[in-house]
Structures are given as C-alpha cells and as structure tokens.
Design an enzyme around this catalytic site. Structure first.
Site, short mmCIF file in Angstrom:
data_model
loop_
_atom_site.label_atom_id
_atom_site.label_comp_id
_atom_site.label_asym_id
_atom_site.label_seq_id
_atom_site.Cartn_x
_atom_site.Cartn_y
_atom_site.Cartn_z
N ASP A 151 5.88 -4.65 7.35
CA ASP A 151 4.68 -3.88 7.65
C ASP A 151 3.63 -4.87 8.13
OD1 ASP A 151 2.18 -2.71 7.49
OD2 ASP A 151 2.55 -1.68 5.61
N GLN A 197 -1.69 -5.33 8.78
CA GLN A 197 -2.82 -6.21 8.51
C GLN A 197 -2.59 -7.62 9.05
OE1 GLN A 197 -5.63 -5.17 7.31
NE2 GLN A 197 -5.03 -3.14 6.58
N HIS A 247 0.86 -1.18 0.00
CA HIS A 247 0.00 0.00 0.00
C HIS A 247 0.90 1.23 0.00
CE1 HIS A 247 -0.36 0.60 4.64
NE2 HIS A 247 0.74 -0.02 4.35
N CYS A 268 -5.78 2.58 -1.05
CA CYS A 268 -4.43 3.16 -0.97
C CYS A 268 -3.39 2.17 -1.48
CB CYS A 268 -4.10 3.60 0.46
SG CYS A 268 -5.18 4.93 1.01
N LYS A 327 -5.91 -0.81 14.15
CA LYS A 327 -6.28 -2.02 13.42
C LYS A 327 -6.20 -3.25 14.33
CE LYS A 327 -4.58 -0.27 8.96
NZ LYS A 327 -5.76 0.31 8.32
#
Lengths: 412, 151
Positions: free
Chosen positions: A206, A209, A129, A370, A232
């Site tokens: 990253d 998620q 992203h 994004c 998140k």
C-alpha cells in the site's frame, strides 16, 4: 519565533506559486495546510489539464470512432503510460486504473483472494489503516482465511524480523503499508518482500503515503502488487493505480463485470479482456486519469530527491519545535519516518486542538486516522497529526507551534 | 478569532471539562448505556437510576473532548431529580438547540445548558455535544439498548 537559517536548495516559494489554493487566508490568518496525508493540494498543471479535457476533448474512450473519442482514448492511455513510467513497471498492461488505494486493495482481495481456501493466511502489519485490514476481513468472512499481524515496537517501527516466523505453507499473501499514515513510519518493504519471496509468498504494498514523498521503483522492490491514490499525489480524487505483475493479473478473475472488460459476450457465456481492461469495467474516470498524468509530469519536472531532503528538514524542524509545547507527546518515533508528526497534548483532546488551531489558520487532521488498531496500541483514542508536503514552510510549522501554545493557554 | 473561540470554549464549559460533575460509575444504576462516536473515537457510559418515573441519580464516565465532556457533565446536573417526562422535554430542547436550522431565540431559557449554543457555529463539533444526549435518549427509551453510536 522565527525559523533559524536553513540550508536548502529547495525553492519553496517557486513551488508554492504552482498551487493556487495555498495563497489564501482562513479565519483572517494565512492558511497553513498541514493535512497532506489526508489529501494533497493540486498544482495549476493538474487543474488546467482537467479543465482542458472537459473544454476540448471530452468523449468516452475505447469505443468511439470520432475525433474526440480518439483524443480521449489517446489521453487516457497516455496516462496509463505515465503511471507505468512513474512506478517503473515493465508494461503499461500492469497498470490498472481504480478509484484509489482502497479500491485497489479491495480488487486484489476480491479477485486474487477468490482462490483462497479456509485456513489460508494473509499477513498484514500492526500499523495498517482500515483499508488494508477490512478487505481481508471480508475475505475472511467469506472463506475462513486467517489474518496474521507483524508486530511493531513502542516507537512504531515494524518488527521486520518477525515476518519469517509468521509465514507458513498456508500463507498466500503479505499485505503491508509502505509508509504509515498515522505514524509516518517508513517500512523496509524491499526487505519484507525479499523475506516473503524466499518463502514463495507474493506481497502487496500500500503505497498511498509513500509515493507523495519518495520515488518508487516496483521492479527494484520486486513488489507483486503496489497501489496508490491520485489525490494524495497532487492529482484528482477518484483515481488511483493498482500495479500488478503481468503474470499475476493474468491469472486473476474479473473484479466487476460490465462494459469494456469483455472480449465477447453472449447470453450463454462471456470471455474476458486481458488485463488491465479486465479490471476496468464501465466508463472509467477519464478526466481523473488525465489529471493524474499531469500530476506525475509535474513531479517529474521537480528534483524529487531535493524535495525529499527538504521534507526531512521540515520533519526534523517540526519534531524539535513541537516539543517546546508543554505536555506534547509525539506518537510514532521510528528511526525512518516520512514527514508526518502525530501527537497528543496532556489535558487537551485532539478534537479541541483541531478546532482551535483552525482558528489560527492551521489545517491539521485529528482523530484515529482510520487506523484504530494503531490508536489502541499506543493507548490513545485519537491523535492530532501534522503532515507535510514539499510546499510547506518552516514558518507554517512556527504558526502551528504558536497555535498549540494558544490552545494550552485556553484549555489547560 | 480569540473571541470566537471564547464563545465556544466558555468558562463554564472549561470548568466542566476540567472538573466534570457526577463523573463516576454507578453500581445500582437501572439503565447503563454506552455512547460511542466512531468518527472521533469518543465514548461514554451513562448511568441512570430510575425510581418511580423519576431520575433519582445520573452519572457518567468516558473519554472525550472538552465539548462532549462538558455536555455530559451539564446533562447530569440538569437531570438529577427530574421526571422522565421532564427529561424527555429537556432532551428535545437540547436536540433543537444543537441541530435545528434556526438559531434558538433564547438559548438561556435552558439555563446553564445554553452555553452549548456556541457549538452551532462549529458544524464539525455538533456531534461532540450531541453524544451524551443521544446516549440519554437511548437510556430513557423503554427498550434501552446497551450501546448506541453516533456520527
């Protein structure tokens, strides 16, 4: 259309009772909140912890000598310890509080990237992203580094075997997403890290998620940097974590200057505090860190492997049910996926889908998430995305499916 | 709830979405402007042929939702043959219809374009309906840019 009998040990109704926001109607329908990849809802434990801090303990940290300042400091540092435990970092000094994943990557780009030279290389994946593309492009504009991309296949699975060929003696960092927000693909980060390390290249992961869905152990992965956002992870917005190996953080210059990140300041020269304080200039989001600690402790009370199994059942059920909608195509069908389903429907733009299903009480994300390069790869301007958390139900997937059928009735 | 959706997706809008009018490129356009909404990825190219201060022809191509496609299609129908002054008047009325804080007293005064009034109840969708009109605004300006972007 009722959900078939499911064998699960997960008590979803008990979990839902912890999340007060879920018990509401939207446009006269029960809310089906299926936008968890954008942000997750907060359990009472998090809401109460933040309220308690502001009602009883609010003070600035690390400098006061009064009772409230001491309580606030202890609570903030306890949050750092909770984050350490959550990621299984060796030391709480390896945990830097930031605003979120985006700031964590920007910190690494600005600070670790400060030593990059023209022609140095950073490798990302085709499914990043914007937060793991644009900070490197800013470094590129400043220093002339080269950005390289690990390709993915038509299913949205990463072509992991391509990494070794992309690495050269000029490669300074591999920066990869653990789980794709737009496709749900789970990347084999342990394998990617092992390949990069064979060539002496550090890896930033990253995890925005990933951490809401699966336990993560940064030592087992041997990640050099790992970052995620509190919001998140059932915690507050505006707080996140950058994990960095101690020796890396210690080698890095400050990211921002200000209070609390210094050892000594004179008008001639300042010396900087060791990590993590070096990277936490100014008053941090104290209540946010405390809310994040409550979120981590909430997750620690759950059976996370049972939660993961349950989410995988939701994913399988959604994948099967959504395909009953004529013209629906799932974008991202990698073998290893988190509970995220991106899709398009022939003849209906995702924005129209989003508006229509909202009227049936269903919250999904529509747009490019994004992740414009991902949309370009799949040749779509945008997708609709349903993303699940362990508090979602099979009935909500039926509600979404029915709403999509109604959207077709209306628009096609 | 069904009725509210029908107010937004009226038959006329759906008809223009399914069969957009003047949906083609124009080789001899005097102005071509790209309109792009970076938030949703929608984009269109608007072609305008100006002859002696009059819009002799107008067409568009692009990819967007039902609302932006219908809005662009209705725009082309409404503008053909109008003078630049008339087009600018219509443009400001449409901007008012879609964005003014007070609901218009008589949306049907705008003719077919009045069907877009329902978009006002969907704030997140107003920019979809606005995109073709902002693109037109750019196309009619004296120093027409090659591309505009809305949010």
């Amino acid at each position: 259309m009722n959900a078939p009998q499911r064998v699960t040990t997960w008590d979803v109704e008990a979990v839902r009772a912890d999340f007060p926001i879920l018990a509401q109607t939207v446009h006269g329908k029960p809310l089906a909140y299926l936008d968890n990849a954008a942000t997750t809802q907060k359990p009472n434990a998090v809401i109460d912890a933040i309220a308690h801090f502001y009602r009883h303990d609010n003070a600035n940290i690390h400098r006061g000598v009064h009772a409230l300042a001491e309580r606030a400091t202890i609570a903030y540092e306890a949050a750092r310890e909770a984050a350490r435990r959550f990621l299984n970092a060796r030391s709480a000094n390896e945990i830097v509080f930031v605003r979120g994943t985006t700031e964590a990557i920007n910190l690494v780009a600005a600070s670790f990237g400060a030593r990059f030279q023209p022609g140095d290389e950073v490798i990302v994946t085709a499914m990043e992203h914007h937060a793991n593309i644009v900070p490197w492009q800013l470094v590129q504009a400043r220093t002339g580094i080269v950005l390289k991309v690990i390709p993915m296949d038509e299913s949205g699975a990463l072509q992991t075997e391509q990494l070794a060929a992309l690495i050269t003696p000029r490669t300074r960092l591999v920066a990869v997403t653990h789980v794709s927000n737009a496709l749900g693909t789970i990347n084999p980060v342990a394998e990617l890290i092992a390949i990069a390390h064979q060539h002496g290249v550090p890896v930033l992961v990253d995890g925005a998620q990933a951490v809401p869905h699966m336990p993560v152990d940064v030592q087992a992965l041997d990640a050099d940097f790992y970052c995620f956002s509190g919001h998140k992870l059932f915690g507050p917005t505006g707080i996140g974590v950058l994990y960095g190996k101690a020796e890396l953080l210690e080698s890095m210059p400050p990211y921002q200057g200000g209070g609390d990140m210094i050892r000594t300041v004179s008008f001639e020269k300042s010396t900087f505090a060791p990590p993590p304080q070096r990277f936490e200039a100014g008053t941090p989001h104290i209540a946010g860190a405390i809310g994040l600690k409550a979120a981590i402790e909430y997750l620690e009370r759950l059976d996370r492997l049972a939660a993961l199994r349950y989410e995988q059942e939701l994913l399988a059920y959604a994948t099967e049910r959504l395909q009953t909608v004529p013209g629906l195509k799932i974008v991202g069908t990698a073998p290893e996926k988190a509970a995220v389903v991106s899709f398009t429907i022939d003849g209906i733009h995702p924005h129209d889908l989003g508006t229509i299903v909202d009227r049936y009480g269903v919250a999904i994300r529509v747009g490019h998430h994004c992740a414009m390069p991902v949309m370009t790869f799949f040749g779509v301007p945008a997708t609709a995305r349903a993303s699940f958390a362990f508090y979602n139900t099979f009935a909500e997937i039926d509600q979404l499916t029915d709403a999509l059928h109604r959207a077709r009735d209306l628009l096609v | 709830m069904e009725q509210e959706l029908r107010d937004l997706y009226q038959e006329l809008i759906l008809d223009h979405k399914r069969h957009p009018r003047n949906f083609h490129e124009m080789a001899d356009a005097t102005r071509t402007v790209e309109g792009h909404n970076p938030l949703c990825g929608d984009h269109l190219r608007l072609f305008v042929k100006l002859e002696a201060g009059r819009i002799a022809d107008v067409s568009f191509v692009g990819e967007g939702c039902a609302i932006s496609t219908a809005s662009a299609s209705l725009l082309t129908e409404a503008l053909k043959g109008k003078t630049v002054e008339e087009a600018e008047t219509l443009l400001s009325k449409m901007v008012e219809l879609l964005t003014a804080s007070e609901a218009p007293t008589d949306p049907m005064a705008l003719g077919k374009l009045g069907v877009l009034a329902g978009v006002r109840d969907y704030p997140s969708r107003v920019k979809c309906a606005m995109l073709p009109w902002r693109t037109l605004q750019a196309a009619l300006s004296d120093d027409a840019p090659a591309a505009i972007s809305t949010e």
